[in-house]
Motif scaffolding. Structure first.
Motif: not given
Length: 365
Positions: A239-243, A279-280, A301-309
């Motif tokens: 997910t990219d939303g707030r957990i 990481g929200d 696992f926290v990743t940056a918003k500009d994630i790549d493949r």
């Protein structure tokens, strides 16, 4: 150890009567009376009683074959561990954004590629299911080892297909993680063996617990408590939303609390892996996951918003290593039957009897 049909053993009491009847019905051949001129030769014990002895042994063998004496034997069986994995994928409207200014791929495209690669990594013995969620959760694919079915179901979540399922889920603006995880957990419960399957009353009790406030005592059914029944099961969530611990359910009212769900998963041994883009993560969720540990509960696992493949593939590779299939051994109880052994013994004794009767020295006159 025991007999399958013990009542058949009562037929053994007929053996003395059958012996008496056999002797009465035996035909004797007449011969001339030579008086005292020839002294009859006494027969030995074996020649005198072999006929009745073999007759008794054949009768006993037949009775034991019918009664079927059985016993159990424990065998050590080696097998390759099968994992039960649910992939929960965020399909909300925010997943349509581009991963970076220089890329035309959306975050949903990257997530689907990562999921497909992860499925290809897994052993063919693994059962894998798919849950899609936004403001609410929906079961996309049940647990299955059919990789072709999983590919077809994943295609429904691709934006290019514009399937009714994708349009329905992507219209939602929320990120209801707790409902997605609870739906996956409920699907696990439905796949349990019959002796461990929960009743409707027990599932309702668990539902009441996960809907309650954090910190309440879980009412875990006896068959789940301390059984580690969920070993080999895991939920992998992207997910990219707030957990958050809880959002309002899709039908109104308060939804299940994620902290309570994680506590329940910890109790029964189901792991949770959360891939959070940006990481929200709520502090309560992060705290209970940190206290559980990766080996016992899972990992965030926290990743940056500009994630790549490459980044997302590396995350899935690490999850694949954490959920590596093991070679296990188990004790299997195998029931053994003696029916055919005693039947074969009876046939052998009958053949021996006919053979002995054909020998002149053993003939009964």
């Amino acid at each position: 150890m025991g007999f399958e049909f013990p009542a058949v053993l009562l037929l053994l009491f007929l053996l003395p009567f059958l012996l008496v009847l056999k002797r009465k019905k035996r035909q004797r051949l007449p011969y001339a009376d030579v008086g005292g001129w020839i002294t009859p030769r006494k027969r030995g014990f074996w020649k005198k009683y072999y006929d009745d002895s073999i007759y008794c042994l054949v009768f006993i063998s037949v009775i034991l074959s019918l009664a079927n004496f059985g016993y159990s034997e424990q065998l050590t069986e080696s097998f390759f561990e099968s994992k039960w994995l649910f992939l929960a994928l965020d399909v909300s409207g925010s997943m349509k954004r581009a991963t970076s200014m220089s890329s035309d791929k959306t975050l949903g495209d990257i997530a689907l590629e990562g999921v497909q690669t992860f499925i290809d990594m897994r052993a063919k013995e693994d059962y894998i299911g798919i849950v899609g969620f936004s403001s609410y959760a929906k079961l996309v694919a049940p647990l299955t080892f059919d990789r072709n079915l999983l590919q077809k179901k994943l295609a429904l979540l691709h934006g290019d297909q514009q399937s009714s399922l994708f349009r329905e889920l992507s219209a939602g603006g929320g990120t209801n993680v707790s409902e997605a995880v609870w739906l996956a957990l409920s699907a696990f419960f439905s796949m349990l063996p019959e002796e461990n399957r929960l009743s409707t009353y027990e599932i309702a009790g668990l539902r009441t617990f996960v809907l309650g406030p954090p910190g309440t005592t879980p009412d875990i059914p006896v068959r789940l408590r301390g059984s580690n029944l969920g070993r080999g099961m895991a939920v992998i969530l992207f997910t990219d939303g707030r957990i958050e611990p809880a959002l309002r359910a899709s039908g109104g009212g308060e939804g299940p609390n994620l902290v309570n769900i994680i506590e329940l998963m910890k109790t029964i041994g189901v792991k949770l892996y959360i891939i959070s883009v940006g990481g929200d993560v709520d502090a309560a969720v992060a705290d209970i996951m940190a206290r559980g540990g990766a080996a016992e509960l899972g990992k965030i696992f926290v990743t940056a918003k500009d994630i790549d493949r490459d980044t997302i593939l590396e995350v899935y590779r690490e999850i694949d290593r954490l959920e590596k299939n093991r070679n296990l051994a188990r004790l299997t109880t195998v029931k053994k039957s003696t029916r055919y052994h005693f039947a074969a013994l009876g046939c052998l004794l009958m053949s021996s009897h006919f053979l002995l009767r054909s020998v002149p020295g053993f003939r009964r006159l």
